[in-house]
Design an enzyme around this catalytic site. Structure first.
Site, PDB file in Angstrom:
ATOM      1  N   GLU A 286       2.066  -1.975  -2.615  1.00 58.75           N
ATOM      2  CA  GLU A 286       1.128  -1.730  -1.977  1.00 58.75           C
ATOM      3  C   GLU A 286      -0.581  -1.798  -2.665  1.00 58.75           C
ATOM      4  O   GLU A 286      -0.552  -2.125  -2.027  1.00 58.75           O
ATOM      5  CB  GLU A 286       1.231   0.372  -2.862  1.00 58.75           C
ATOM      6  CG  GLU A 286      -0.056   0.881  -1.750  1.00 58.75           C
ATOM      7  CD  GLU A 286       0.096   2.730  -1.234  1.00 58.75           C
ATOM      8  OE1 GLU A 286      -0.038   2.559  -3.242  1.00 58.75           O
ATOM      9  OE2 GLU A 286      -0.246   3.375  -0.714  1.00 58.75           O
TER      10      GLU A 286
ATOM     11  N   GLU B 162      -4.478  15.488   4.767  1.00 60.13           N
ATOM     12  CA  GLU B 162      -3.351  14.867   6.146  1.00 60.13           C
ATOM     13  C   GLU B 162      -3.222  16.943   5.968  1.00 60.13           C
ATOM     14  O   GLU B 162      -2.468  16.573   7.289  1.00 60.13           O
ATOM     15  CB  GLU B 162      -2.548  15.038   4.058  1.00 60.13           C
ATOM     16  CG  GLU B 162      -0.540  14.856   4.376  1.00 60.13           C
ATOM     17  CD  GLU B 162       0.450  13.414   4.207  1.00 60.13           C
ATOM     18  OE1 GLU B 162       0.066  12.395   4.026  1.00 60.13           O
ATOM     19  OE2 GLU B 162       0.561  14.997   2.941  1.00 60.13           O
TER      20      GLU B 162
ATOM     21  N   SER C 122       2.011  10.302   8.343  1.00 61.11           N
ATOM     22  CA  SER C 122       0.691  10.789   7.867  1.00 61.11           C
ATOM     23  C   SER C 122       0.044   9.380   8.133  1.00 61.11           C
ATOM     24  O   SER C 122       0.543   8.327   7.364  1.00 61.11           O
ATOM     25  CB  SER C 122       0.730  11.369   7.089  1.00 61.11           C
ATOM     26  OG  SER C 122      -0.677  11.635   6.683  1.00 61.11           O
TER      27      SER C 122
ATOM     28  N   LYS D  49       3.694   1.077  -5.646  1.00 58.11           N
ATOM     29  CA  LYS D  49       2.763   0.946  -5.670  1.00 58.11           C
ATOM     30  C   LYS D  49       1.867  -0.717  -6.533  1.00 58.11           C
ATOM     31  O   LYS D  49       0.574  -0.876  -6.209  1.00 58.11           O
ATOM     32  CB  LYS D  49       1.985   1.619  -7.030  1.00 58.11           C
ATOM     33  CG  LYS D  49       1.745   3.105  -6.497  1.00 58.11           C
ATOM     34  CD  LYS D  49       1.132   4.423  -6.133  1.00 58.11           C
ATOM     35  CE  LYS D  49       0.597   5.300  -4.875  1.00 58.11           C
ATOM     36  NZ  LYS D  49       2.306   6.848  -5.813  1.00 58.11           N
TER      37      LYS D  49
ATOM     38  N   CYS E  28       2.277   9.706   0.917  1.00 60.02           N
ATOM     39  CA  CYS E  28       2.129   8.852  -0.498  1.00 60.02           C
ATOM     40  C   CYS E  28       3.225   8.202  -1.174  1.00 60.02           C
ATOM     41  O   CYS E  28       2.516   7.688  -2.649  1.00 60.02           O
ATOM     42  CB  CYS E  28       1.062  10.044  -1.692  1.00 60.02           C
ATOM     43  SG  CYS E  28       2.702  11.630  -0.890  1.00 60.02           S
TER      44      CYS E  28
ATOM     45  N   GLU F 209      -4.879  16.879   9.324  1.00 58.33           N
ATOM     46  CA  GLU F 209      -4.025  15.739  10.192  1.00 58.33           C
ATOM     47  C   GLU F 209      -2.519  16.357  10.835  1.00 58.33           C
ATOM     48  O   GLU F 209      -2.596  16.605  11.732  1.00 58.33           O
ATOM     49  CB  GLU F 209      -3.461  14.719   9.979  1.00 58.33           C
ATOM     50  CG  GLU F 209      -3.065  13.460  10.179  1.00 58.33           C
ATOM     51  CD  GLU F 209      -2.408  12.606  10.107  1.00 58.33           C
ATOM     52  OE1 GLU F 209      -2.447  12.453   8.208  1.00 58.33           O
ATOM     53  OE2 GLU F 209      -1.259  11.668  10.243  1.00 58.33           O
TER      54      GLU F 209
ATOM     55  N   CYS G 216       7.479  11.978  -8.015  1.00 56.06           N
ATOM     56  CA  CYS G 216       6.737  10.461  -9.281  1.00 56.06           C
ATOM     57  C   CYS G 216       7.040  10.843 -10.225  1.00 56.06           C
ATOM     58  O   CYS G 216       6.832  10.073 -11.229  1.00 56.06           O
ATOM     59  CB  CYS G 216       5.283  10.177  -8.341  1.00 56.06           C
ATOM     60  SG  CYS G 216       5.153  10.270  -7.287  1.00 56.06           S
TER      61      CYS G 216
ATOM     62  N   GLU H  18      -3.222  -4.513   4.110  1.00 55.85           N
ATOM     63  CA  GLU H  18      -3.889  -3.002   4.371  1.00 55.85           C
ATOM     64  C   GLU H  18      -5.049  -2.422   3.753  1.00 55.85           C
ATOM     65  O   GLU H  18      -5.880  -1.157   4.182  1.00 55.85           O
ATOM     66  CB  GLU H  18      -3.323  -2.283   5.253  1.00 55.85           C
ATOM     67  CG  GLU H  18      -2.594  -2.608   6.407  1.00 55.85           C
ATOM     68  CD  GLU H  18      -1.077  -3.124   5.687  1.00 55.85           C
ATOM     69  OE1 GLU H  18      -0.520  -3.699   4.946  1.00 55.85           O
ATOM     70  OE2 GLU H  18      -0.045  -3.339   6.805  1.00 55.85           O
TER      71      GLU H  18
END
Ligand SMILES: Cc1cc2nc3c(=O)[nH]c(=O)nc-3n(C[C@H](O)[C@H](O)[C@H](O)COP(=O)(O)O)c2cc1C
Ligand code: SF4
Ligand code: SF4
Ligand code: SF4
Ligand code: SF4
Ligand code: FES
Ligand code: FES
Lengths: 395, 596, 154
Positions: free
Chosen positions: B372, B283, B330, B369, B310, B286, B526, B377
């Site tokens: 996710e 990242e 990102s 998550k 994230c 990036e 988190c 993907e």
């Protein structure tokens, strides 16, 4: 609130009066006259008149206006509560149909006194048929206000079929585009109402009385009624009754006089104040005063004769509350369901008659622990019917 | 000047600031007034009524959570009238409640259960209303389960989802006895705008909203001799798990966590912090690349500011709410998913295990998550990269099931490889942590020097303020980065989706200009995730944050690019950040979703 | 229906895009369409920047804001005590028989939906009912059937 007459209490004979429905074309003169007066003076006169709200709760109207006037803020609102959903009440509809100018004048007066530029009529959906006429009169009045140099505009908002939206904070929620869930008080609407601005919410008939008081003066007004219940009031009379309809009566009469006048000769009970009011059995008619010292009422008087099953009446009320509770608070949402299912269970012998005592206890908890007046008043009808007609509920 | 109000509670005088509620005033006297709908993180509702107290002279009871104190008030919290009302209210709630505690997921951690326990609610007085209702259980979401038969309609979830998260996937619907908590048209939760953040779960006092748990599936994998079960643990888990297992908030239990996972039978105990470090490499690079493309190449297809990616709750939120801003995200996968993709490729190769025999489990503070992991993907290894996601709470349940006396465990260390981490990876668990970690690395890449903050602690990006901003001036850069000479890097951080929404709106309206933005869906980051121990409140979240920063300070390596395993994986496998392999395994794309 | 989108936009222009406009908009949609379906609510939510669940939660609170399909004419017969005492049950049966539907149902031709409601404020002239916004009082089974028939022929 036992509804019992105290020994030394003043009562009034049943007297018909005629102020409210007089033609309303002189209202603008009253307004013109009042606009020249000092605001505090108007408040004092209203307080002096002893006028208490006609929507049921009976708060001193002059004091409410005073609080709103004193509340900080440039933007304030006046709301006329025309949600009239209390079963057995239909006087506000008649007022709006026959003398709307008297209502709007009262609202404008309030706007002048508290410093509000905008007033709303909150009309229940069931009365939407009145809207075209009301709107054109409103437009006309708005013009008149302008001519009088009063910066005040009337508007209309509609309910959509929810009894609880007659509760002033639920009404405000509803106007704000929310579910009509009553709010915590304090803060009261006079300090944080519509859009969190100071707001006066008054009943239709209350505004009418304000107009009348400005017209005839507090002195004259005070001749009517008793110390605790000044003035006169519209009664919506229905049920087993020789002449149902709307009557303007002086406050403070005995229920026995009322029954004599309106009953069909076989009256067993009168429900005073609608589903959220009290049921008075025959034996207590001559001890019950209609007024704030006895049983206050938004005006609903439902008369039952001896052919009626009080179980049926109570069942009907409970169905009403179970549906019309906003559902947010526990005592009311669950309590209503339990009272309804409870009397059904006693009737069908699935529960013993002593379960009624549990239910009465429950109703009393609802009275003290519910969030708003709806849940707090379910117990009124419940306890008064169960206390007085226990056999009818059980057998 | 603050006005003090004098009152008595249970005849004990107390003086508190004006505006204090009765319930808070009572707390000062160590008098606990029971409550259900009230929650420290939320606005007052006053709907459950279990907190009602008597005010001497007032015929009706007052909701202690909603009533401000007044001068000379005399409050009784345990009078006969109060006790009777309180007990009746609990009984009423239970009469509308499917109270099968022994079979309920919340058994043992349920506020309603605690209350009925306290008041020894015995045989049901009132009629059981459950058979009369048509309750449904919505298990459509991979993240959460909504069981209306357990709902007491306190609306904490509604307020959480609107006030904290600005999502409003849930609303109260209907009225009277029909009133319920509902998604739009009562559609299944996986079809609506729910971000799966789980914040409502953290605040639901009952079993009406719970995480969808995969405990049995994970046990089955562990028991399957043909499977190699790897487990990764997210940074925020180690500072919160203790709360479920006997510790006070803020306890750091990293070593015991590792030991416990080994004892549970996981074949390899690894660390998400490793891929957190990897995220920083990818990242950070990036970001620098984007800056270069925008500042030097004047490439208008590159969007700045760049947003971190994230937090999967945040990802789903932006996909629904600001699909036009997706190019700002990102392309980095979350550390969990980077780990998943590597577990079934790099790790599998190094260990010589067929990836189809690997079961990849992650322990996360997060319910989003779970969703996710199921995204289409997230199958770049050729398999579902992460098979099961367990929350901190679910792990605690497994530890209890296995009879592990957690507090008595010795500390052990993570397995290698993919078990090494830097302090930068650890602070991912706190709001501002990704930013801090990224700055530590990016600044050093560009200037060759450490970030100019004492002891590497970039304090302006820390703390619990909803939106934070910071600036870092870049000077004396290395020749490769000359275009950044003298540039002031402007960054912002938001946590909790309501704050994210405010920040996004400001960006979209062009009111603010930044280069880099960190967003975490959950309040506090988190460490306040939807899968963390219940209860949660600001104080607890602060304790967890302190623990995270302490963990960072105590690690020998504090910068992602210095993590030896990171250096190794680039040498052995990935090549360099943003390489072809990186792109294949560690980066992803996003899909615009309907807001409605 | 692009149609719905247009209509909702128009209403939002007319009433404004604040939350306070929600009920006026829903009410006018009811006037136009008799009920609001999911598509309509989604459009309203978008215009007012609310979540769809909030619009649904608010709409479903109000019994005159129908969120399920209803007929062109919604009959609401008062079921509260005074109308009940005055024979609402017989009136209800007469309507049910005429339309061949039960309370809560809509006729196959989508012309009528039959509902009961709470006190309409015409107790002294009960039983009373609304058909859309129109009031009918002092109903008898015969009178009710006549009224319904006049609508059938409309
Ligand atoms: C459930 C409930 C329904 C109410 N309905 C009405 C109503 O329809 N009309 C009304 O004027 N007041 C109604 N009230 C009283 C209002 O809350 C408020 O007290 C009143 O509008 C104040 O006006 P007043 O002081 O002029 O009476 C209701 C109260 C409750 C608790
Ligand atoms: S008492 Fe009834 S109507 Fe009032 S807030 Fe509670 S549930 Fe709503
Ligand atoms: S939600 Fe709580 S009270 Fe209800 S069944 Fe589960 S544990 Fe018991
Ligand atoms: S789901 Fe939980 S938080 Fe939401 S209202 Fe029900 S019990 Fe309260
Ligand atoms: S998981 Fe998050 S987004 Fe979904 S309903 Fe709960 S609070 Fe709202
Ligand atoms: S905690 Fe006070 S009313 Fe629910
Ligand atoms: S009871 Fe039917 S109109 Fe009032």
């Amino acid at each position: 609130m036992t509804g019992k007459k105290q020994n030394d209490m003043e009562t009034k004979k049943l007297t018909r009066v005629d102020y409210i429905f007089r033609p309303d074309n002189t209202c603008l003169d009253t307004l013109k006259k009042s606009l020249r007066r000092d605001r505090d003076e108007i408040i004092l006169e209203l307080i002096d008149s002893g006028l208490k709200g006609r929507g049921g709760a009976g708060f001193l109207t002059g004091l409410k206006w005073k609080l709103a006037k004193e509340a900080a803020g440039d933007v304030k609102y006046v709301i006329c509560n025309a949600d009239e959903g209390e079963p057995g009440t239909f006087k506000d509809r008649e007022i709006l149909d026959r003398v709307p100018r008297r209502v709007f004048t009262g609202m404008a007066l309030c706007g002048y006194v508290i410093g509000s530029k905008e007033g709303f009529l909150y009309l229940r959906a069931e009365y939407k048929f009145l809207a075209p006429k009301l709107m054109s009169i409103m437009a006309e009045m708005n013009q008149e206000f302008k001519k009088l140099g009063l910066d005040f505009t009337l508007n209309i908002r509609y309910g959509s079929g929810a009894y609880v939206c007659g509760e002033e904070t639920a009404l405000i929620d509803s106007m704000e585009g929310r579910r009509g869930e009553p709010r915590n008080k304090p803060p009261f609407p006079v300090t944080e109402g519509y859009l969190n601005k100071p707001t006066v919410v008054n009943n239709v008939e209350t505004f009418v009385n304000c107009t009348i008081i400005m017209g005839i003066g507090a002195e004259e007004y005070k001749r009517f009624g008793t110390d605790s219940s000044r003035g006169f009031k519209l009664f919506s009379v229905s049920g087993d009754c020789s002449k149902e309809g709307i009557y303007e009566l002086e406050l403070g009469m005995l229920l026995s006089d009322f029954v004599e006048e309106f009953g069909d000769g076989d009256t067993k009970a009168v429900q005073v104040g609608g589903a959220s009011g009290f049921c008075v059995p025959r034996k207590k008619f001559n001890q019950t005063i209609i007024g704030f010292e006895g049983i206050p009422t938004g005006g609903s008087m439902k008369i039952f004769n001896s052919s009626r099953s009080m179980y049926h009446v109570l069942h009907n009320y409970l169905e009403f509350f179970e549906e019309e509770s906003c559902g947010q608070c526990t005592p009311c949402r669950v309590g209503c369901q339990q009272l309804l299912k409870g009397i059904e269970a006693v009737k069908s012998k699935q529960r013993s008659s002593s379960y009624l005592d549990e239910l009465v206890k429950l109703a009393k908890v609802m009275k003290v622990a519910s969030k708003c007046g709806l849940g707090q008043s379910v117990g009124n009808a419940f306890v008064s019917i169960v206390d007085n007609f226990r056999e009818e509920i059980i057998y | 000047m603050i006005n003090m109000i004098n009152l008595t509670i249970n005849n004990i005088p107390v003086s508190v600031e004006e505006g204090t509620t009765i319930i808070e005033a009572a707390r000062r006297l160590s008098i606990r007034i029971p409550s259900l709908c009230n929650h420290d993180d939320l606005c007052v509702s006053g709907n459950c009524r279990v907190c009602v107290v008597e005010q001497v002279g007032n015929p009706t009871l007052q909701a202690a959570c909603a009533t401000p104190v007044r001068e000379n008030m005399q409050i009784l919290t345990n009078s006969m009238m109060v006790m009777q009302a309180r007990k009746t209210i609990i009984e009423l709630l239970l009469s509308e409640h499917n109270a099968d505690c022994t079979k309920c997921y919340k058994n043992g951690n349920c506020e309603l259960q605690d209350l009925s326990n306290e008041y020894r609610i015995g045989n049901q007085v009132y009629i059981d209303l459950i058979p009369l209702k048509h309750y449904t259980i919505d298990q459509s979401s991979p993240s959460l389960i909504k069981d209306d038969s357990k709902c007491i309609r306190c609306q904490r979830c509604v307020r959480t989802c609107s006030d904290l998260q600005a999502v409003s996937a849930l609303s109260a619907a209907y009225k009277g006895s029909e009133m319920k908590i509902s998604s739009f048209y009562d559609r299944p939760m996986h079809e609506v705008i729910c971000t799966n953040c789980g914040q409502c779960i953290n605040r639901c006092p009952t079993g009406a909203l719970t995480e969808r748990n995969y405990i049995d599936e994970v046990w089955d994998a562990i028991y399957d001799p043909g499977k190699h079960v790897v487990v990764q643990t997210a940074p925020a888990v180690r500072v919160a798990l203790g709360e479920e297992l006997g510790y006070d908030p803020g306890a750091r239990v990293t070593g015991k966590l590792v030991t416990a996972l080994r004892r549970l039978g996981f074949d390899s105990v690894l660390d998400t912090d490793f891929t957190a470090d990897l995220t920083i490499m990818e990242e950070g690079t990036e970001l620098l690349t984007r800056l270069k493309k925008v500042l030097v190449d004047k490439d208008t297809s590159m969007a700045l500011p760049m947003f971190t990616s994230c937090s999967p709750g945040w990802i789903k939120f932006i996909e629904h709410t600001f699909p036009d801003l997706l190019p700002h995200l990102s392309t980095c996968k979350s550390p969990q998913q980077m780990f998943g993709a590597l577990a079934k490729t790099y790790y599998a190769q190094k260990k010589g295990i067929n990836p189809k025999d690997i079961v990849s489990v992650s322990i996360m503070p997060c319910t989003a998550k779970k969703f996710e992991a199921t995204r289409p993907e997230m199958r770049d290894s050729g398999y579902q990269d992460v098979d099961y996601v367990l929350t901190t709470r679910e792990l605690a349940i497994m530890i209890k099931q296995a009879g592990i006396e957690f507090m008595k465990l010795d500390d052990e260390d993570y397995d290698r490889f993919m078990g090494e981490s830097s302090g930068a990876g650890v602070i991912f668990g706190a709001t501002g942590g990704v930013m801090e970690a990224a700055l530590r690395t990016a600044y050093e890449i560009v200037t060759g020097r450490e970030v100019p903050f004492q002891n590497l602690n970039i304090t302006p990006v820390r703390g619990m303020e909803g939106i934070k901003e910071a600036e870092v001036k870049i000077e004396n850069v290395k020749p490769d980065w000359s275009f950044l000479e003298g540039v002031t890097l402007r960054v912002a951080i938001a946590h909790g989706l309501a704050n994210a929404k405010r920040l996004m709106t400001a960006i979209r309206d062009g009111k603010v200009v930044y280069h880099f933005i960190e967003i975490m869906a959950c309040p506090g980051g988190c460490l306040g995730g939807g899968g963390q121990p219940i209860p949660t409140n600001l104080e607890i979240r602060k304790k967890r944050a302190e623990a995270i920063y302490a963990e960072d300070e105590n690690l020998p390596i504090r910068k992602s690019h210095e993590n030896p395993e990171i250096i190794q994986i680039y040498q052995e496998f990935l090549g360099e950040p943003l390489s072809h392999t990186s792109h294949e395994l560690l980066h992803t794309h996003y899909v615009p979703r309907k807001r409605y | 229906m692009a149609n719905t989108e247009m209509l909702v936009k128009e209403l939002a222009d007319k009433y404004g895009r604040n939350r306070e406009s929600l009920l006026p908009i829903l009410q006018e949609l009811i006037d136009e369409r008799r009920y609001v379906n999911d598509e309509t609510m989604i459009n309203v939510a978008r215009e007012l920047d609310l979540s769809a669940a909030e619009v649904y939660g608010t709409a479903s609170f109000y019994s005159f804001i129908e969120t399920e399909e209803v007929g062109k004419y919604v009959i609401r017969l008062c079921k509260t005590i005074v109308c009940d005492m005055k024979g609402k049950e017989n009136v209800l049966q007469a309507i049910e028989n005429t339309l061949k539907i039960k309370v809560g149902q809509t006729t196959a031709d989508k012309k009528f939906t039959l509902k009961t409601t709470n006190c309409l404020g015409w107790c002294h002239k009960g039983p009373a009912m609304l058909i859309n916004d129109e009031v009918y009082t002092e109903l008898t089974p015969g009178k009710a059937i006549d009224i319904i028939e006049s609508y059938i022929n409309k």
